[in-house]
Motif scaffolding. Sequence first.
Motif, PDB file in Angstrom:
ATOM      1  N   ALA A  32       0.712  -1.185   0.084  1.00 36.92           N
ATOM      2  CA  ALA A  32      -0.007  -0.020   0.122  1.00 36.92           C
ATOM      3  C   ALA A  32       0.848   1.276   0.183  1.00 36.92           C
ATOM      4  O   ALA A  32       1.790   1.277   0.758  1.00 36.92           O
ATOM      5  N   ILE A  33       0.674   2.096  -0.822  1.00 39.74           N
ATOM      6  CA  ILE A  33       1.449   3.334  -1.122  1.00 39.74           C
ATOM      7  C   ILE A  33       1.089   4.218   0.023  1.00 39.74           C
ATOM      8  O   ILE A  33       2.044   5.117   0.398  1.00 39.74           O
ATOM      9  N   GLY A  34       0.151   4.190   0.721  1.00 37.73           N
ATOM     10  CA  GLY A  34      -0.223   5.235   1.790  1.00 37.73           C
ATOM     11  C   GLY A  34      -1.047   6.234   1.496  1.00 37.73           C
ATOM     12  O   GLY A  34      -1.483   6.421   0.251  1.00 37.73           O
ATOM     13  N   GLU A  35      -1.501   7.017   2.278  1.00 31.11           N
ATOM     14  CA  GLU A  35      -2.571   7.988   2.228  1.00 31.11           C
ATOM     15  C   GLU A  35      -1.630   9.404   1.887  1.00 31.11           C
ATOM     16  O   GLU A  35      -0.796   9.922   2.663  1.00 31.11           O
ATOM     17  N   HIS A  36      -2.175  10.136   0.792  1.00 35.10           N
ATOM     18  CA  HIS A  36      -1.228  11.326   0.507  1.00 35.10           C
ATOM     19  C   HIS A  36      -1.590  12.494   1.736  1.00 35.10           C
ATOM     20  O   HIS A  36      -2.668  12.616   1.958  1.00 35.10           O
ATOM     21  N   ASN A  37      -0.377  13.155   2.214  1.00 34.12           N
ATOM     22  CA  ASN A  37      -0.509  13.893   3.238  1.00 34.12           C
ATOM     23  C   ASN A  37      -0.484  15.131   2.787  1.00 34.12           C
ATOM     24  O   ASN A  37       0.799  15.681   2.241  1.00 34.12           O
ATOM     25  N   ARG A  38      -1.283  15.897   2.771  1.00 31.64           N
ATOM     26  CA  ARG A  38      -1.473  17.666   2.375  1.00 31.64           C
ATOM     27  C   ARG A  38      -0.955  18.534   3.404  1.00 31.64           C
ATOM     28  O   ARG A  38      -1.142  19.565   3.207  1.00 31.64           O
ATOM     29  N   HIS A  39      -0.596  17.990   4.669  1.00 32.40           N
ATOM     30  CA  HIS A  39      -0.474  18.685   5.721  1.00 32.40           C
ATOM     31  C   HIS A  39       1.235  18.438   6.028  1.00 32.40           C
ATOM     32  O   HIS A  39       1.897  17.698   5.521  1.00 32.40           O
ATOM     33  N   ALA A  40       1.390  18.990   7.369  1.00 36.01           N
ATOM     34  CA  ALA A  40       3.039  18.743   7.679  1.00 36.01           C
ATOM     35  C   ALA A  40       3.268  17.435   7.995  1.00 36.01           C
ATOM     36  O   ALA A  40       2.260  16.743   8.438  1.00 36.01           O
ATOM     37  N   GLY A  41       4.402  17.017   7.947  1.00 35.92           N
ATOM     38  CA  GLY A  41       4.682  15.707   8.203  1.00 35.92           C
ATOM     39  C   GLY A  41       4.924  15.091   6.854  1.00 35.92           C
ATOM     40  O   GLY A  41       5.013  15.420   5.697  1.00 35.92           O
ATOM     41  N   PRO A  42       5.457  13.509   7.032  1.00 37.01           N
ATOM     42  CA  PRO A  42       5.937  12.772   5.700  1.00 37.01           C
ATOM     43  C   PRO A  42       4.712  12.793   4.687  1.00 37.01           C
ATOM     44  O   PRO A  42       3.509  13.172   4.931  1.00 37.01           O
ATOM     45  N   ASP A  43       5.188  12.495   3.554  1.00 38.82           N
ATOM     46  CA  ASP A  43       4.162  12.731   2.319  1.00 38.82           C
ATOM     47  C   ASP A  43       3.286  11.461   2.220  1.00 38.82           C
ATOM     48  O   ASP A  43       1.975  12.120   1.688  1.00 38.82           O
ATOM     49  N   PHE A  44       3.281  10.647   2.852  1.00 32.27           N
ATOM     50  CA  PHE A  44       2.425   9.655   2.476  1.00 32.27           C
ATOM     51  C   PHE A  44       2.424   8.884   4.090  1.00 32.27           C
ATOM     52  O   PHE A  44       3.467   8.375   4.382  1.00 32.27           O
ATOM     53  N   LEU A  45       1.226   8.624   4.610  1.00 29.64           N
ATOM     54  CA  LEU A  45       0.961   8.123   5.688  1.00 29.64           C
ATOM     55  C   LEU A  45       0.482   6.726   5.503  1.00 29.64           C
ATOM     56  O   LEU A  45      -0.410   6.379   4.704  1.00 29.64           O
ATOM     57  N   ASN A  46       0.864   5.925   6.536  1.00 29.74           N
ATOM     58  CA  ASN A  46      -0.049   4.432   6.741  1.00 29.74           C
ATOM     59  C   ASN A  46       0.396   3.577   5.536  1.00 29.74           C
ATOM     60  O   ASN A  46      -0.400   2.807   5.075  1.00 29.74           O
ATOM     61  N   ALA A  47       1.682   3.575   5.063  1.00 33.04           N
ATOM     62  CA  ALA A  47       1.968   2.660   3.887  1.00 33.04           C
ATOM     63  C   ALA A  47       2.412   1.319   4.458  1.00 33.04           C
ATOM     64  O   ALA A  47       2.450   1.065   5.786  1.00 33.04           O
ATOM     65  N   ARG A  48       2.432   0.286   3.656  1.00 32.52           N
ATOM     66  CA  ARG A  48       2.552  -1.080   4.173  1.00 32.52           C
ATOM     67  C   ARG A  48       3.573  -1.651   3.140  1.00 32.52           C
ATOM     68  O   ARG A  48       3.170  -1.608   1.921  1.00 32.52           O
ATOM     69  N   LEU A  49       4.509  -2.263   3.351  1.00 28.41           N
ATOM     70  CA  LEU A  49       5.747  -2.822   2.366  1.00 28.41           C
ATOM     71  C   LEU A  49       6.140  -4.143   3.176  1.00 28.41           C
ATOM     72  O   LEU A  49       6.043  -4.437   4.227  1.00 28.41           O
TER      73      LEU A  49
END
Length: 422
Positions: A32-49
């Motif tokens: 899962a690529i994660g959820e695109h984060n449009r606020h402060a912090g990392p660019d994609f949240l809750n990714a799975r690898l």
Amino acid sequence: MTEDFLHYAWRYQHFNSNHLQTTQGQNLTILAIGEHNRHAGPDFLNARLWIEDTYWAGNVEVHLKASDWLLHRHEKDPAYANVILHVVLDEDQVIYDPNGERIPCLELRRLLDPQLCSAYYRMLNNNLWIPCQNHWREVKTLSVKLWLERVMVERLEGKTEIVKRFLEFNQGDWEEVCYQLLLRNFGLSVNLDPCEQLARSLPLKLIGRHRDNLLQIEALLFGQAGLLEPDFVEKYPQQLQSEYRFLRQKYGLEPMAASNWKFLRMRPANFPTMRLAQFAVLLYQGSNLFSKILAAQDIEELAHLFRVTLHGYWSEHYTFDKPSTRKLKHLGTSFIELLILNACIPLVFYYGMYTQDTKYCDKALRFLQELPPEANHIIDGWKKLGFEPEDAGQSQALIHLKRMYCDQRQCLHCAVGAAILK
């Protein structure tokens, strides 16, 4: 190459994902690529690898160069402690987490599709009116219309920021907000700020004490605007001047500087003196404008609230002490439509958001569809491309699309641009 493009490539997996490996040679599987984060912090949240035989859950950060991690001081920010993958164009430096462990890195330079990169480069660097001008017609009409609906709401949400600001300033008094918003928009783009300053310096409640006396309402508006300072020859401005001097002392008012107002290169019908005289009649004709705007069921009923005509002194003047040909002057249809578009609709829409009553949001959107499309140079440009707006909602969307996406080269954030790149 831009970081935005790498975001786009990661988000839509537009790179060769067969047999992926980190820069350390570890096998990498993206679940899962994660959820695109449009606020402060990392660019994609809750990714799975999967990295080798280990399952990872956490965040993904995207940079052009790995060293941008240090340039942006992410190593000092706890929000980046759970980054499980660093996606970069080039790993020019090894990056470690706060525990001293090397952060797994995926380098995209050799994995990106050269044709996609080339198409994006051409779109980003041409001199056309809109970047995708040569491919605009290739996108399905339904896709374009759906995107315009989203952009229309985005523009409307942007316009509600001024309503929100006024509501905070006036501590929740919606009638005062409505008064200030209307007066602000009576200034059009040229005298927008002075009209807002005037509205803030002259509360509606104070004007309300003189609601039955048009002369006093005019005296308050013109006096506070700083337009009653000269030595007048004609009797009517002298009366206004005398009235304002009394009211100024009574209420402790401090007028604005007359130099704030712009008259040059304007049609006489748009002179601030004309607009303030018309606004005085609007206040004189009726109270509780906000309640009436909320209650209006269609554009015709809404427009009726603003049909005012100037008589007497203003039928033969555009400004003080300068007679003109006698003519009944009223608010024109195009001006009323602009007033509805820029003041009433954002006001109704934000009221629905604020009270969580969707019927007002729906009504504001319906008003947009009932208004005819605007006529300006941006809309003319879209017409040349074969897209003619059906209503004010679409023309507002096209204006926003041109200014905020096309002119800013935000093609990757535009559904039309993204569809063309695909």
